[in-house]
Write an enzyme that holds these catalytic residues in place. Structure first.
Site, PDB file in Angstrom:
ATOM      1  N   ASP A   1      -7.784   7.725 -22.570  1.00 47.54           N
ATOM      2  CA  ASP A   1      -6.369   7.648 -22.215  1.00 47.54           C
ATOM      3  C   ASP A   1      -5.943   6.230 -22.575  1.00 47.54           C
ATOM      4  O   ASP A   1      -6.174   5.293 -21.812  1.00 47.54           O
ATOM      5  CB  ASP A   1      -6.173   7.924 -20.730  1.00 47.54           C
ATOM      6  CG  ASP A   1      -4.712   7.884 -20.322  1.00 47.54           C
ATOM      7  OD1 ASP A   1      -3.850   8.254 -21.145  1.00 47.54           O
ATOM      8  OD2 ASP A   1      -4.426   7.466 -19.197  1.00 47.54           O
TER       9      ASP A   1
ATOM     10  N   GLU B   1      -5.460  10.632 -26.257  1.00 48.59           N
ATOM     11  CA  GLU B   1      -4.124  11.150 -25.967  1.00 48.59           C
ATOM     12  C   GLU B   1      -3.182  10.755 -27.091  1.00 48.59           C
ATOM     13  O   GLU B   1      -3.128   9.595 -27.496  1.00 48.59           O
ATOM     14  CB  GLU B   1      -3.612  10.594 -24.640  1.00 48.59           C
ATOM     15  CG  GLU B   1      -2.269  11.185 -24.241  1.00 48.59           C
ATOM     16  CD  GLU B   1      -1.834  10.708 -22.879  1.00 48.59           C
ATOM     17  OE1 GLU B   1      -2.232  11.340 -21.887  1.00 48.59           O
ATOM     18  OE2 GLU B   1      -1.110   9.710 -22.821  1.00 48.59           O
TER      19      GLU B   1
ATOM     20  N   ASP C   1      -5.575   6.755 -14.833  1.00 49.72           N
ATOM     21  CA  ASP C   1      -5.973   6.679 -16.247  1.00 49.72           C
ATOM     22  C   ASP C   1      -7.376   7.258 -16.440  1.00 49.72           C
ATOM     23  O   ASP C   1      -7.661   7.881 -17.457  1.00 49.72           O
ATOM     24  CB  ASP C   1      -5.957   5.220 -16.724  1.00 49.72           C
ATOM     25  CG  ASP C   1      -4.643   4.535 -16.414  1.00 49.72           C
ATOM     26  OD1 ASP C   1      -3.693   4.713 -17.191  1.00 49.72           O
ATOM     27  OD2 ASP C   1      -4.576   3.843 -15.382  1.00 49.72           O
TER      28      ASP C   1
END
Length: 182
Positions: free
Chosen positions: A7, A68, A141
């Protein structure tokens, strides 16, 4: 399949490793956050993110890295940092020959919770349940990195079948004599 989810973020870059196959219980092998100081200059921060991701790659030896997909945000400064951290993750994996996949936040949320509009708490709760953890990983996260890995494990088989079907269709379309019985 062993997957490292990333992330991306410049201050907090979530990382998580999940192992398993679609349809079977999954196992978390590690979760954490690569942190950089907001006071440090950009170059040093990117090097710190690189070093952190390299350590995770060394330690866990994933077969895939999932990052991501950066999406447009109103805050250009935030999206730039996210994009830069994302590029570092892509570079680290590609340098080692590890395949990289990108998934959008809504795709990950839909895969893990059933809704592409789920909030952070819902994602954390489902990650906790799916990986049989005692508590949701903190900060968010870290949970998001695990959700990315879960999403990829569940979706990779279907994506591979789709890619094979498209490749077969393209081959037949470019050479109409293939696939016909003589």
């Amino acid at each position: 399949m062993r997957v490292l989810g990333v992330d991306p973020g410049l201050t907090r870059c979530g990382v998580g490793v999940v192992e398993g196959v679609a349809g079977r219980p999954l196992t978390m092998l590690g979760v954490g956050v690569v942190r950089t100081s907001a006071d440090a200059d950009l170059g040093r921060r990117l090097v710190a993110v690189e070093q952190g991701i390299e350590q995770w790659l060394d330690e866990h030896r994933p077969e895939f890295v999932v990052v991501e997909r950066v999406f447009s945000q109103h805050n250009v400064r935030t999206v730039m940092g996210t994009a830069q951290a994302s590029a570092v993750a892509l570079l680290c994996a590609s340098r080692r020959g590890i395949p990289v996949a990108l998934h959008t936040p809504s795709e990950v949320k839909a895969a893990v919770t059933g809704s592409g509009r789920a909030d952070k708490a819902q994602v954390g709760a489902m990650v906790t349940r799916l990986l049989r953890l005692a508590a949701p990983p903190k900060p968010a996260d870290a949970a998001d990195a695990l959700a990315l890995a879960i999403c990829h494990i569940w979706r990779a088989p279907a994506q591979n079948r789709l890619q094979q079907a498209v490749a077969l269709h393209v081959t037949k379309a470019s050479n109409p004599s293939k696939g016909r019985i003589a």
